[in-house]
Write an enzyme that holds these catalytic residues in place. Structure first.
Site, PDB file in Angstrom:
ATOM      1  N   TRP A 296       0.818  -1.212   0.000  1.00 34.07           N
ATOM      2  CA  TRP A 296       0.000   0.000   0.000  1.00 34.07           C
ATOM      3  C   TRP A 296       0.858   1.271   0.000  1.00 34.07           C
ATOM      4  CZ3 TRP A 296      -0.409  -3.869   3.729  1.00 34.07           C
ATOM      5  CH2 TRP A 296       0.262  -3.640   4.930  1.00 34.07           C
TER       6      TRP A 296
ATOM      7  N   GLU B 139      -5.661   0.660   5.815  1.00 35.03           N
ATOM      8  CA  GLU B 139      -5.814   1.303   7.117  1.00 35.03           C
ATOM      9  C   GLU B 139      -6.875   0.610   7.966  1.00 35.03           C
ATOM     10  OE1 GLU B 139      -3.811   3.260   8.349  1.00 35.03           O
ATOM     11  OE2 GLU B 139      -2.725   4.059   6.645  1.00 35.03           O
TER      12      GLU B 139
ATOM     13  N   GLN C 212      -6.903  -3.563  12.907  1.00 37.15           N
ATOM     14  CA  GLN C 212      -7.285  -4.836  13.499  1.00 37.15           C
ATOM     15  C   GLN C 212      -6.105  -5.681  13.956  1.00 37.15           C
ATOM     16  OE1 GLN C 212     -10.642  -3.655  13.327  1.00 37.15           O
ATOM     17  NE2 GLN C 212     -10.771  -5.829  13.654  1.00 37.15           N
ATOM     18  N   THR C 213      -4.945  -5.486  13.326  1.00 32.89           N
ATOM     19  CA  THR C 213      -3.862  -6.444  13.551  1.00 32.89           C
ATOM     20  C   THR C 213      -2.518  -5.814  13.231  1.00 32.89           C
ATOM     21  OG1 THR C 213      -3.132  -8.705  13.012  1.00 32.89           O
ATOM     22  CG2 THR C 213      -3.960  -7.357  11.196  1.00 32.89           C
TER      23      THR C 213
ATOM     24  N   LEU D 133     -10.072 -11.672  11.803  1.00 29.49           N
ATOM     25  CA  LEU D 133      -9.599 -10.335  12.168  1.00 29.49           C
ATOM     26  C   LEU D 133     -10.384  -9.750  13.340  1.00 29.49           C
ATOM     27  CD1 LEU D 133      -8.872  -8.518   8.771  1.00 29.49           C
ATOM     28  CD2 LEU D 133      -7.263  -8.961  10.624  1.00 29.49           C
ATOM     29  N   GLY D 134     -11.637 -10.183  13.506  1.00 37.37           N
ATOM     30  CA  GLY D 134     -12.463  -9.623  14.565  1.00 37.37           C
ATOM     31  C   GLY D 134     -13.060  -8.277  14.175  1.00 37.37           C
TER      32      GLY D 134
ATOM     33  N   TYR E 235      -9.007   9.017  12.289  1.00 38.18           N
ATOM     34  CA  TYR E 235      -7.720   8.453  11.878  1.00 38.18           C
ATOM     35  C   TYR E 235      -7.709   8.102  10.385  1.00 38.18           C
ATOM     36  CZ  TYR E 235      -4.278   4.813  10.997  1.00 38.18           C
ATOM     37  OH  TYR E 235      -3.292   4.055  10.428  1.00 38.18           O
TER      38      TYR E 235
ATOM     39  N   ASP F 271      -2.814   7.529  15.831  1.00 42.39           N
ATOM     40  CA  ASP F 271      -3.022   6.133  16.195  1.00 42.39           C
ATOM     41  C   ASP F 271      -2.135   5.817  17.386  1.00 42.39           C
ATOM     42  OD1 ASP F 271      -0.442   5.841  15.186  1.00 42.39           O
ATOM     43  OD2 ASP F 271      -0.922   4.075  13.980  1.00 42.39           O
TER      44      ASP F 271
ATOM     45  N   CYS G 263      10.009   3.480  18.484  1.00 38.26           N
ATOM     46  CA  CYS G 263       9.437   3.877  19.780  1.00 38.26           C
ATOM     47  C   CYS G 263       8.335   2.893  20.156  1.00 38.26           C
ATOM     48  CB  CYS G 263       8.887   5.305  19.678  1.00 38.26           C
ATOM     49  SG  CYS G 263       8.533   6.077  21.277  1.00 38.26           S
TER      50      CYS G 263
ATOM     51  N   CYS H 130      15.948   2.991  23.039  1.00 44.13           N
ATOM     52  CA  CYS H 130      16.156   4.423  23.285  1.00 44.13           C
ATOM     53  C   CYS H 130      17.620   4.843  23.112  1.00 44.13           C
ATOM     54  CB  CYS H 130      15.668   4.788  24.685  1.00 44.13           C
ATOM     55  SG  CYS H 130      13.889   4.577  24.922  1.00 44.13           S
TER      56      CYS H 130
ATOM     57  N   CYS I 220      14.307  13.839  24.006  1.00 44.07           N
ATOM     58  CA  CYS I 220      13.106  13.107  24.414  1.00 44.07           C
ATOM     59  C   CYS I 220      12.869  13.280  25.911  1.00 44.07           C
ATOM     60  CB  CYS I 220      13.236  11.629  24.065  1.00 44.07           C
ATOM     61  SG  CYS I 220      11.842  10.620  24.613  1.00 44.07           S
TER      62      CYS I 220
END
Length: 351
Positions: free
Chosen positions: A21, A34, A39-40, A77-78, A117, A135, A189, A196, A205
């Protein structure tokens, strides 16, 4: 463009994953990716994405399909409401918008199943609008870097995050920036044990320098889970079994399942056989319970499903079974969209 934004984009150009994508800015493909990635994880979502695009390569093919086909591809996937919403929105765009995605955030967010989102992602990646995405990956990076203690779930918290991102997102290439900051949160992150020491932002940071990386972002409160008790009856009649479609506005809507008796508490087999549902289902039928039960727990965001599967052989069929349920060949059940819970059971049960 701020120095932080430029550094994120530079990091992204060197470290981004090669994903299908990212080879396009067509809204259909961005939209599908997206929704799936909500979902995963990417490594699991990639297979779903490829299968989905192979089956439905454009809006028209998705809109002209049957909802059962969509739900079957979504299986595992739920949050099946998202698949239903995708199907609805595809039909709406094809039938009412000449098969063209709207380009503006304010129009995108009106589409069913598209929230802040997804609308921000499509508007920025496909149409070059400076609409920042929020997100989990973005929340995490921004909270740690700037030292934000506001909950990511509160209205005031989301507003604060948005204000920061609106200052960071460049007008020249907002889509690249959005993908960069999400990728940085996913790869660098990370939620647990972020690297880090080797992070390009560690000198500025807040969380790293205060040694509070594990404390940010502020976690949302635990959701109270409803406990439900499902008793599924895997009824075998010669080489056939029985299924029904879930049509109520509930979990797994429009998916198929075995005949279900839902109870308010755990019941043993004797107690279950005394319920009116059982008596109605097996009235005038010689039924033999082959397997007492196999118990499974299925955890959803708001619900815990305690499930018992009973395998039952019958010698004849009554009016209730023939009128209420769909009789199919056992070998055909995998062609129907079923909850992952049932799919896992069928993989481990002998017929």
């Amino acid at each position: 463009m701020t120095k932080l934004s430029q550094n994120l984009i530079n990091w992204y150009s060197l470290n981004k994953r090669d994903l299908p994508w990212r080879e396009t800015n067509k809204p259909y493909f961005i939209w599908i990716s997206e929704i799936i990635l909500q979902q995963t994880r990417v490594d699991q979502g990639l297979d779903y994405y490829n299968k989905f695009i192979h089956k439905f390569p454009d809006l028209t093919s998705l809109a002209s399909s049957h909802i059962d086909e969509v739900l079957k591809l979504w299986q595992g996937l739920g949050y099946y409401s998202r698949a239903r919403n995708m199907y609805y929105t595809a039909n709406h765009i094809v039938n009412n918008m000449n098969a063209y995605f709207p380009s503006e955030y304010d129009e995108l967010i009106k589409l069913k199943g598209i929230g802040d989102y997804t609308a921000s992602a499509i508007a920025s990646i496909c149409f070059n609008h400076p609409t920042p995405v929020l997100d989990g990956n973005v929340f995490r990076f921004i909270a740690r870097y700037f030292g934000i203690y506001e909950s990511t779930q509160s209205v005031s918290g989301k507003k604060q995050f948005k204000e920061i991102l609106n200052k960071l997102i460049p007008k020249s290439n907002p889509g690249t920036f959005n993908q960069a900051i999400m990728e940085f949160g996913a790869l660098q992150c990370t939620p647990k044990n972020p690297d880090c020491i080797n992070c390009i932002f560690n000198s500025n940071c807040f969380a790293f320098n205060k040694d509070i990386v594990s404390e940010l972002p502020v976690k949302k409160k635990k959701i109270n889970q409803t406990i439900r008790y499902f008793n599924y009856l895997y009824i075998i009649y010669n080489n056939s079994t029985f299924i029904e479609k879930r049509t109520q506005n509930d979990i797994w809507k429009l998916l198929y399942q075995f005949p279900l008796i839902e109870t308010s508490k755990k019941l043993n087999l004797t107690e279950l056989m005394q319920t009116s549902d059982w008596e109605c289902m097996f009235n005038k039928i010689q039924a033999t319970v082959v397997t007492n039960y196999i118990e499974r727990k299925h955890i959803l965001s708001h619900q815990k499903i305690i499930t018992r599967f009973y395998k039952i052989r019958i010698e004849n069929i009554n009016k209730n079974l023939s009128s209420r349920y769909l009789k199919i060949k056992i070998s055909d059940i995998q062609s129907y969209g079923i909850p992952k819970l049932l799919e896992n059971y069928l993989k481990n049960v002998d017929n």
